[in-house]
Design a protein around this motif. Structure first.
Motif, PDB file in Angstrom:
ATOM      1  N   ASP A   1      22.445  -5.026  17.159  1.00  0.00           N
ATOM      2  CA  ASP A   1      21.338  -4.693  18.233  1.00  0.00           C
ATOM      3  C   ASP A   1      20.906  -5.973  19.032  1.00  0.00           C
ATOM      4  O   ASP A   1      20.649  -6.865  18.684  1.00  0.00           O
TER       5      ASP A   1
ATOM      6  N   SER B   1      19.881  -7.078  13.792  1.00  0.00           N
ATOM      7  CA  SER B   1      19.281  -7.439  15.033  1.00  0.00           C
ATOM      8  C   SER B   1      19.137  -8.876  15.164  1.00  0.00           C
ATOM      9  O   SER B   1      18.107  -9.644  14.705  1.00  0.00           O
TER      10      SER B   1
ATOM     11  N   LEU C   1      25.055  -2.853  20.190  1.00  0.00           N
ATOM     12  CA  LEU C   1      24.156  -1.797  20.784  1.00  0.00           C
ATOM     13  C   LEU C   1      23.200  -2.469  21.714  1.00  0.00           C
ATOM     14  O   LEU C   1      22.259  -3.253  21.233  1.00  0.00           O
ATOM     15  N   SER C   2      22.982  -1.555  22.757  1.00  0.00           N
ATOM     16  CA  SER C   2      21.794  -2.173  23.763  1.00  0.00           C
ATOM     17  C   SER C   2      20.430  -1.348  23.759  1.00  0.00           C
ATOM     18  O   SER C   2      20.045  -1.000  22.756  1.00  0.00           O
TER      19      SER C   2
ATOM     20  N   ARG D   1      30.352   2.023  12.337  1.00  0.00           N
ATOM     21  CA  ARG D   1      29.179   2.070  11.699  1.00  0.00           C
ATOM     22  C   ARG D   1      28.435   0.782  11.545  1.00  0.00           C
ATOM     23  O   ARG D   1      27.207   0.766  11.000  1.00  0.00           O
TER      24      ARG D   1
ATOM     25  N   SER E   1      18.859  -5.849  21.318  1.00  0.00           N
ATOM     26  CA  SER E   1      17.615  -5.490  22.068  1.00  0.00           C
ATOM     27  C   SER E   1      16.331  -6.631  22.075  1.00  0.00           C
ATOM     28  O   SER E   1      15.636  -6.506  22.783  1.00  0.00           O
TER      29      SER E   1
ATOM     30  N   PRO F   1      21.706   8.905   9.412  1.00  0.00           N
ATOM     31  CA  PRO F   1      21.017   7.722   9.609  1.00  0.00           C
ATOM     32  C   PRO F   1      21.634   6.655   8.779  1.00  0.00           C
ATOM     33  O   PRO F   1      21.842   5.738   9.202  1.00  0.00           O
ATOM     34  N   GLN F   2      21.755   7.106   7.324  1.00  0.00           N
ATOM     35  CA  GLN F   2      21.880   6.075   6.327  1.00  0.00           C
ATOM     36  C   GLN F   2      23.199   5.374   6.365  1.00  0.00           C
ATOM     37  O   GLN F   2      23.641   4.521   5.606  1.00  0.00           O
ATOM     38  N   ASP F   3      24.223   6.019   7.277  1.00  0.00           N
ATOM     39  CA  ASP F   3      25.425   5.578   7.640  1.00  0.00           C
ATOM     40  C   ASP F   3      25.641   4.321   8.716  1.00  0.00           C
ATOM     41  O   ASP F   3      26.680   3.644   8.685  1.00  0.00           O
ATOM     42  N   LEU F   4      24.274   4.291   9.207  1.00  0.00           N
ATOM     43  CA  LEU F   4      24.523   2.984  10.294  1.00  0.00           C
ATOM     44  C   LEU F   4      23.741   1.757   9.809  1.00  0.00           C
ATOM     45  O   LEU F   4      22.691   1.943   9.194  1.00  0.00           O
ATOM     46  N   ASP F   5      24.558   0.860   9.935  1.00  0.00           N
ATOM     47  CA  ASP F   5      24.246  -0.601   9.316  1.00  0.00           C
ATOM     48  C   ASP F   5      23.695  -1.268  10.880  1.00  0.00           C
ATOM     49  O   ASP F   5      24.724  -1.499  11.524  1.00  0.00           O
ATOM     50  N   ILE F   6      22.745  -1.628  11.034  1.00  0.00           N
ATOM     51  CA  ILE F   6      22.340  -2.239  12.216  1.00  0.00           C
ATOM     52  C   ILE F   6      21.786  -3.721  11.956  1.00  0.00           C
ATOM     53  O   ILE F   6      20.766  -3.798  11.074  1.00  0.00           O
TER      54      ILE F   6
END
Lengths: 166, 770, 288
Positions: free
Chosen positions: C55, C12, C33-34, C51, C57, C5-10
């Motif tokens: 977002d 928004s 990312l939808s 990575r 959403s 999880p900590q590899d994903l920079d999201i």
């Protein structure tokens, strides 16, 4: 190795209680909820196929294993632990116990929530509608027969009907 | 609330905790200082392990690493043979074979550690399919297995089948196959382990705590008092958690010993699918002789099972398969030759039915073939050959108990409208338009022996009983695990029934090897009959003592019994235990393979009705009647649930659950690709019981947990015969096999397009070669 | 769970403008990312390449469906459930509602979006053949503005689309018109939670004695296909001689199914032909 991602602060309402927590944005909502103590949310597959991780998020049934934490910011979440205070979910719990809808129990929380999502939308579903609503919740023990009986039983009770065999 | 007796549709005793989410499965447990564990596995089906390279640029300082040299006892999983290592050492015999264990408190760091391991192997040729093994293609140097490719062989012989071929009016030959099937418990395998005061404890998802204890004693080199096994709430087992958890427990325990910390190991689904046991694939070649009237004169079957790389339980699976292969039919000349073969695939193991589904499939397909050749309705052919009371089986067992298979079959035929519907579909299929479903209705008749095969129960020497404790609560002490089948509730009802006590007086002890006696594994449809009878005997003992010592009246009501229990409890805890007593009327000769392999059988007749979509070959089971006689039904609601769930698994086995093999590995190891029936894929399964009390179980209750897996697939295939007009001999019967068969029969009236070819089945997807 | 999880920079963004700005400044650096029903599955399997996820959403603009006199534009962020529930979409584009109902199951339908499905570019996407049959156009937006691209031109090669690195799919435009003949069928391994083995959608009408139609098909080629050649054959030959035979011959040349983990080439060919014939039967019935 790339720069590590910082955790973010999230607030969400789980079973009527406000929570402020820190999580990585890409952490699974499934794991966030289980760490909060909602161990009734189960991991069966980690691919969104089995529905054991199913929860209600803003009133909608979702697979929590597929929701990154950041998308749950400000969300209103209901898990099986919140069933007792929800009249529809509570009736489903009663009906599942009455009509033997649970065997090993691992699919049960997700199944109850999925049935709850259905009954909140449709007061008097027929069997085909129930099967479709539960199509994303795998059960290996029951063959679904008594699960459907349980949902029909709950719908009748919620609609004011008395005792009686489905 | 109805009285909690044998026959009551009582609520499941643990229902509330399961419905509130309070029930703690192993992944819901945690301990201070806990680390997680994962397994490094072989990517190849066979080879020499040259090296396991840990990337030096990774921070290994806090990662626990366990290899074969760290095993304090024996690097062997003790089961029927001791050929299976806990961690492969030098030579790898199947893909996914465990090589190395890693542990760390942070799952993310652990996952990075996994990525920092490189497995170096020198590939060796192997045998990847049963057909290859049968063609003697197993490599010899090194041999696929120390004992050679043939792991076990059994011959059942009655009379002289060879003498019958010449004079018979009809001789039929058949070859059928069943594929591997994954148990697919929705809760993946999981185990926790910790060491405290020299005692190693494991707590996890399992069916047989004493199997695990024995395994740990051997692997860790410890005495039984130094090992403790506790069953957690278990989310389904179906046999998949019978022997496999011993390996996972050993792994978790090894990490706990090495790290000095509590360990949790939970398999992710892809790993569980690819690495753990499945139902043994089978290939059976049969030959049968019939008279013109349809009397079965002789039967000769060559039944082959794919054992996978190690022996595990294959000899017993083979045994049950061979014993059930002759079916519920009278035949004076029978030979069943069973063989279990080693292949370089992950070892196959226990799955509900345990060989009987494979044997049953073969005989029922054969009977359907013979019926077609004789111009008889398949039901009629069954009726002309069913066993009657007083007949002997292929092993010479005399059917002593009251039984009426003919009545059972007629009841199933009437209850399903079989004859009327068969005629109706015949006509409708002829008139059917290009998009009208083709329908068929089919029957299977079968049985399932309850309890361990042959001398198994004697060897198990099960013990169970009751303990009266504080407040007058009676705790059931047994190793039987509740895995969804209702064991805890059934044993509670048995105790209540024999004691006359209310449900509130009874509790079931958690299966913890330091607390309960070994009442044997929770398998083989034995819990109600064998363990139930021990609990019943103990309860009778307690009841007698209550009457004798506390002056309890013989006709006392439940509340009076509860009061008497409370009074007696004031004298301190007391136990009433019962040991297995082998009935002298059950005689089995393991050497000659003759006698009574099971004390009693559940009998069944199932009718399936299908509709095939002519556009796609998709098959819907529209109706299903499961009728059985398993003796007295202890809890009708739970018993129905067992049959309904078993039929659902059987439908999956027949129509959709395929393991796609590629290079000796399960290529479709994801739930999106290994498909089991959803709620939209099943009809309302109708279940009926006929109750003829028999055997030594409580009030004549027998076992029924595995029964539905035996006859469901044959009934579905029989229905497909009619719907398709051609006969399939291999399951799963996928649309890819059904559609060409359907189109071949329909003829040129509707075009299938020039690209249509006969599809040979999984072979075109990297599966077994024809 | 093989993902870290900590590899994903999201990130928004709160508005479409902000999202397009990010993509414009760093094209190719962000994976949109939808609903997560595709990307999160990859992440959990440990095989998600990107990575940095953008977002979408929170972009309410993408969840609106605009009804105009000649077209309906469905926001790319509309979930399959929203599509089923929209009265105009359900009434005028029933095949789309049906495809939405047959995608996954409820929990997937509440999260999966049409835009995400298009961008994911799986050849097995259930909605794409339907969009082709309805003659859909995609609105692709960037900082510099919008462009409209027919859905048929969107899929270039296996999992490669015409979407530029600085663009987002923002809308799916469906022209409103009557279709006397429609047919949709998705064939999977089971009735819910199934990836399609073959999925076909056709919409058409008889014009001047010929059958004018659009047919889309999935899971029989590296991309979802618009069956132009088969349509041409039908335009010319429908109603005369063995027109069904000609059409299926043409179909066999247009599709290129393979053996894979889910099914076989020969099964896909047979089913594709059967589904086409089913569509043609409905056309025949509508003619009279």
């Amino acid at each position: 190795m790339p720069e590590p991602v910082a955790p973010v602060r999230l607030r969400m309402r789980v079973n009527g209680a406000d929570h402020r927590l820190e999580a990585f944005p890409g952490e699974r909502l499934l794991d966030v909820l289980r760490l909060l103590g909602m161990t009734g949310v189960k991991e069966g597959c980690g691919e969104g196929e089995c529905g054991a991780c199913g929860i209600l998020m803003d009133g909608r049934l979702v697979n929590s294993c597929l929701v990154p934490a950041i998308q749950a910011l400000g969300a209103e979440i209901v898990t099986i632990e919140g069933a007792a205070t929800d009249p529809v979910l509570r009736q489903l719990q009663e009906s599942f116990m009455e009509r033997a809808g649970a065997q090993c129990g691992i699919c049960t929380p997700g199944m109850v929530l999925a049935a709850g999502a259905l009954l909140k939308r449709r007061r008097d579903p027929n069997e085909a509608e129930i099967r479709r609503a539960l199509g994303g919740n795998l059960c290996r023990c029951t063959g679904y027969v008594k699960i459907i009986d349980s949902v029909l039983h709950a719908a009748r009770r919620l609609n004011g009907a008395g005792e009686g065999h489905p | 609330m109805p009285p909690n007796r044998i026959g009551s549709p009582s609520r499941r005793v643990e229902a509330l905790s399961k419905l509130t989410g309070a029930a703690r499965f192993v992944d819901d447990l945690g301990m201070e200082g806990m680390i997680h564990g994962i397994t490094i596995r072989s990517p190849l089906p066979r080879g020499h392990l040259v090296g396991l390279h840990l990337d030096p640029s990774f921070d290994w300082s806090e990662v626990t690493v366990v290899g074969p040299s760290d095993i304090p006892g024996c690097n062997r999983v003790p089961l029927l043979d001791d050929d299976q290592p806990v961690l492969a050492d030098g030579i790898v015999n199947h893909a996914e074979e465990p090589l190395l264990l890693l542990g760390h408190r942070d799952p993310a760091h652990l996952e990075r550690a996994r990525r920092a391991v490189r497995v170096e192997m020198l590939e060796l040729p192997g045998v990847l399919t049963l057909r290859q093994a049968l063609r003697n293609e197993a490599p010899e140097d090194p041999p696929v297995h120390p004992r050679g490719p043939l792991l076990k062989e059994i011959t059942i012989l009655k009379g002289d089948p060879g003498s019958q071929w010449g004079a018979a009016d009809l001789v039929v030959e058949d070859e059928v196959e069943t594929g591997a099937q994954e148990q697919l418990y929705i809760e993946p395998q999981g185990m926790m382990a910790w060491v405290q005061d020299g005692v190693v404890t494991v707590h996890g998802s399992l069916q047989c705590p004493f199997y695990v204890r024995r395994g740990l004693e051997v692997v860790l080199g410890l005495g039984p008092e130094k090992v403790r096994v506790i069953q957690a709430v278990t989310g389904g087992g179906f046999g998949g958690k019978e022997e496999y958890p011993t390996i996972l427990a050993a792994h978790a325990a090894l990490l706990a010993l090495e790290s000095g910390k509590p360990v949790k190991m939970i398999y992710d689904r892809a790993e569980d699918l690819a690495a753990t046991t499945k139902r043994h694939p089978s290939l059976t070649r049969s030959r049968a002789a019939f008279s013109r009237q349809g009397t079965l004169l002789a039967l000769d079957m060559e039944l082959n099972l794919d054992a996978g790389a190690y022996t595990t339980l294959s000899p017993v699976v083979l045994s049950r398969a061979a014993l059930h292969a002759p079916g519920p039919y009278r035949c004076q000349h029978t030979r069943v030759h069973g063989r279990a073969w080693a292949t370089n695939t992950p070892p196959h193991g226990a799955f509900r039915g345990f060989g009987a589904p494979q044997g049953c499939f073969a005989i029922e397909r054969l009977m359907d073939l013979a019926a077609a050749r004789l111009g008889l309705d398949p039901a009629e052919l069954r009726l002309r050959n069913l066993l009657r009371r007083g007949d002997t089986t292929a092993t010479g067992q005399v059917m002593r108990e009251e039984m009426d298979l003919h009545g059972l079959v007629e009841l199933a035929l009437a209850g399903s409208g079989y004859r009327r519907r068969r005629a109706e579909y015949e006509g409708a299929n002829r008139e059917a338009g290009p998009e009208d479903p083709r329908r068929g209705i089919g029957l299977a008749v079968f049985m399932h022996g309850a309890g361990f095969t042959g001398s198994g129960e004697v060897r198990l020497a099960s013990r169970a009983g009751l303990e009266l404790g504080a407040g007058g609560v009676v705790r059931i002490l047994a190793a039987s695990t509740e895995i969804g089948q209702g064991a805890a509730t059934v044993l509670t009802q048995v105790a209540c029934d024999a004691l006359g006590a209310p449900a509130a007086s009874i509790d079931v002890a958690v299966p913890d090897t330091s607390e309960v006696p070994d009442s044997g594994p929770t398998v083989a449809s034995r819990t109600t009959m064998v363990v139930g009878s021990l609990v019943e005997r103990a309860a009778r003992g307690l009841r007698e003592d209550l009457e004798r010592e506390a002056g309890l009246a013989a006709d006392a009501d439940p509340e009076a019994v509860a009061e008497a229990l409370r009074a007696m409890a004031r004298g301190g805890p007391r136990r009433w235990m019962a040991d297995y007593e082998h009935p002298e009327w059950v005689q089995w000769d393991e050497e000659a393979y003759v006698g009574d392999p099971y004390p009693t059988y559940a009998w069944a007749a199932y009718v399936a009705q299908v509709a095939v979509d002519p556009l796609t070959g998709e098959t819907a089971v529209e109706d299903f009647l499961a009728l059985q006689d398993a003796g007295t039904v202890v809890n009708p609601l739970l018993a129905e649930g067992q049959i309904e769930g078993g039929v659902a698994q059987g439908i999956g086995f027949a129509l959709m659950e395929e393991v796609v093999w590629s290079g000796g590995r399960m290529a479709n190891a994801r739930l999106s690709n290994y498909v089991i029936p959803t709620a939209m894929d099943l009809p309302r399964i109708r279940v009926e019981f006929r109750e003829t009390p028999a055997g030594y179980g409580p009030r004549g209750a027998k076992g029924m947990g595995e029964l539905p897996l035996d006859g469901t697939a044959p009934a579905v295939l029989a229905a497909l015969d009619q719907a398709m007009g051609t006969r399939l001999t291999r399951i799963p019967a996928l649309p890819e096999q059904i559609l060409p068969g359907l189109q071949a029969v329909r003829g040129p009236a509707s075009r299938g397009g020039p690209g249509l070819q006969e599809v040979r089945g999984p072979a075109s997807r990297g599966g077994p070669h024809a | 769970m093989r993902g870290i999880p900590q590899d994903l920079d999201i990130r928004s963004p709160g508005s479409l403008a902000e999202a397009l700005d990010v993509l414009g400044r760093e094209p190719g650096a962000w994976q949109p990312l939808s609903g997560g029903t595709d990307l999160m599955v990859l992440h959990e399997a440990g095989v998600l390449g990107p990575r940095r996820l953008l977002d979408l959403s929170r972009l309410e603009e993408l969840r609106k469906t605009r009804v105009a006199p000649d077209a309906v534009e469905i926001g790319a962020g509309c979930s399959y459930m929203a599509i089923q529930e929209h009265p105009v979409v359900a009434r005028e584009f029933p095949m789309l509602a049906q495809a939405a109902r047959e995608t996954g199951a409820w929990a997937i339908q509440e999260r999966g979006t049409l835009g995400g499905n298009l961008a994911n570019a799986s050849p097995a996407a259930d909605s794409v053949p339907v969009l082709m049959a309805y003659g859909a156009t995609l609105r692709l937006s960037s900082r510099s503005g919008d462009r409209l691209l027919p859905v048929d031109a969107f899929f270039l090669a296996y999992r490669r689309t015409a979407l530029r690195p600085d663009e987002l799919i923002t809308g799916i435009v469906l022209p409103r018109r009557e279709y006397p003949v429609t047919y949709f069928r998705k064939v999977g391994a089971r009735r819910a939670q199934a990836i399609s083995k073959v999925v076909l959608a056709g919409a058409g009408s008889w014009e001047d004695g010929g059958l004018e139609c659009r047919i889309g098909i999935g899971s029989v080629a590296p991309v979802p296909l618009r069956l132009r050649s088969t349509e041409d054959t039908l335009r010319r030959w429908a109603g005369t001689g063995d027109w069904q035979g000609r059409a299926t011959d043409c179909l066999m040349d247009e599709i290129a199914p393979i053996d894979d983990i889910r099914s076989t080439a020969s099964y896909r060919r047979a089913v594709a032909a059967n589904l086409l014939l089913a569509f043609l039967r409905r056309a025949e019935a509508a003619r009279g």
